[in-house]
Design a protein around this motif. Structure first.
Motif, mmCIF file in Angstrom:
data_model
loop_
_atom_site.group_PDB
_atom_site.id
_atom_site.type_symbol
_atom_site.label_atom_id
_atom_site.label_comp_id
_atom_site.label_asym_id
_atom_site.label_seq_id
_atom_site.Cartn_x
_atom_site.Cartn_y
_atom_site.Cartn_z
ATOM 1 N N VAL A 1 0.950 -1.407 0.047
ATOM 2 C CA VAL A 1 0.007 0.134 -0.009
ATOM 3 C C VAL A 1 0.894 1.200 -0.099
ATOM 4 O O VAL A 1 0.162 2.300 -0.258
ATOM 5 N N LEU A 2 2.196 1.228 0.395
ATOM 6 C CA LEU A 2 2.953 2.074 0.133
ATOM 7 C C LEU A 2 3.979 2.160 -1.089
ATOM 8 O O LEU A 2 4.453 0.994 -1.475
ATOM 9 N N PRO A 3 4.424 3.307 -1.641
ATOM 10 C CA PRO A 3 5.293 3.252 -2.599
ATOM 11 C C PRO A 3 6.620 2.874 -2.200
ATOM 12 O O PRO A 3 7.108 3.184 -1.017
ATOM 13 N N TRP B 1 5.435 -2.874 -8.882
ATOM 14 C CA TRP B 1 5.266 -2.151 -7.430
ATOM 15 C C TRP B 1 5.297 -0.745 -7.608
ATOM 16 O O TRP B 1 4.336 0.036 -7.188
ATOM 17 N N ARG B 2 6.366 -0.154 -8.293
ATOM 18 C CA ARG B 2 6.289 1.199 -8.749
ATOM 19 C C ARG B 2 5.251 1.479 -9.391
ATOM 20 O O ARG B 2 4.673 2.616 -9.497
ATOM 21 N N ARG B 3 4.926 0.772 -10.598
ATOM 22 C CA ARG B 3 3.600 1.045 -11.671
ATOM 23 C C ARG B 3 2.325 1.017 -10.724
ATOM 24 O O ARG B 3 1.481 1.697 -11.001
ATOM 25 N N MET B 4 2.098 0.252 -9.925
ATOM 26 C CA MET B 4 0.858 0.339 -9.067
ATOM 27 C C MET B 4 0.747 1.619 -8.565
ATOM 28 O O MET B 4 -0.530 2.201 -8.605
ATOM 29 N N HIS B 5 1.493 2.168 -8.037
ATOM 30 C CA HIS B 5 1.329 3.684 -7.274
ATOM 31 C C HIS B 5 1.570 4.775 -8.540
ATOM 32 O O HIS B 5 0.713 5.728 -8.354
ATOM 33 N N ALA B 6 2.332 4.456 -9.663
ATOM 34 C CA ALA B 6 2.284 5.728 -10.469
ATOM 35 C C ALA B 6 1.309 5.756 -11.431
ATOM 36 O O ALA B 6 0.811 6.874 -11.597
ATOM 37 N N GLU B 7 0.617 4.567 -11.521
ATOM 38 C CA GLU B 7 -0.622 4.547 -12.343
ATOM 39 C C GLU B 7 -1.867 4.473 -11.414
ATOM 40 O O GLU B 7 -3.053 4.562 -12.157
ATOM 41 N N ASN B 8 -1.664 4.551 -10.108
ATOM 42 C CA ASN B 8 -2.851 4.253 -9.115
ATOM 43 C C ASN B 8 -3.606 3.216 -9.683
ATOM 44 O O ASN B 8 -5.002 3.125 -9.545
ATOM 45 N N PRO C 1 -6.750 -1.702 -6.242
ATOM 46 C CA PRO C 1 -6.239 -2.649 -5.387
ATOM 47 C C PRO C 1 -6.918 -3.982 -5.766
ATOM 48 O O PRO C 1 -6.450 -5.346 -5.743
#
Length: 215
Positions: free
Chosen positions: A116-118, A191-198, A201
């Motif tokens: 849940v955290l970048p 993992w980075r893309r999860m947060h970069a592209e929102n 979940p």
């Protein structure tokens, strides 16, 4: 298998460990426990001491042998350990030493939902944890060194164990952080893309169930 105990709060075992020396009232028990650092060795909730002592008396592990009054303070009941209490203390200690039990920690809980955290934030947080662990480890080792020669090793083995576990956690945390920093941690890109592209979940969980990343 762990025995079903009449009083299952570890505070009860801590109480037995000090009251075995001599009869005491609750305030003396609390003072001895704090003096000997039992609140660091066991998950002690001081607010439950009164109830725990009462429950131990009901279970037959302690017995009231009198009371005393100091000035205007309330009357203090004095307890002593019984033969059943001594047997409980030995049996419980035997179980704790012989039977391994996985114990969840706050750190484990955090790691279980780390996604849940970048990653960059996680690196910062791990850096802070590493610094705190190192400081605690250094102070603990210094404290243990001071105790050598003053106390028999028998009375410091729990400190040795705690420092060993702390050192292992520090080593693992440093290694984990290094993987994130140098990019060798598996799935770091996703993992980075999860947060970069929102990424939602729900989509991530669906991906995990399918065993692959979402398109």
């Amino acid at each position: 298998m762990a025995a079903k105990r009449k009083v299952n709060n570890l505070l009860a075992l801590a109480v037995l460990s000090v009251i075995v020396e001599r009869p005491m009232h609750r305030y003396e028990i609390a003072s001895m426990l704090k003096q000997r650092g039992k609140d660091r060795d066991m998950d002690i909730k001081w607010g439950s001491l009164y109830t725990v002592v009462q429950n131990m008396a009901k279970a037959g592990f302690l017995e009231a042998i009198g009371s005393e009054r100091d000035g205007a303070r309330p009357e203090r009941v004095i307890y002593r350990i019984t033969d059943a209490g001594r047997a409980e203390m030995r049996g419980w200690t035997t179980e704790l030493i012989a039977d391994p039990e996985l114990e969840a920690t706050r750190f484990t809980a955090g790691l279980s939902i780390l996604g849940v955290l970048p990653p960059d934030l996680v690196i910062e947080l791990l850096s802070a944890r590493i610094a705190a662990l190192a400081e605690t480890l250094d102070s603990g080792r210094a404290e243990l060194a001071e105790l050598k020669g003053k106390l028999p090793r028998l009375f410091t083995v729990e400190t040795e164990y705690g420092l060993t576990m702390l050192a292992a956690e520090l080593e693992w945390t440093r290694a984990f952080r290094a993987e994130l920093v140098d990019g060798t941690f598996p799935d770091l890109g996703f993992w980075r893309r999860m947060h970069a592209e929102n990424i939602d979940p729900a989509e991530v969980f669906e991906m995990v169930e399918r065993g692959k990343e979402p398109e």
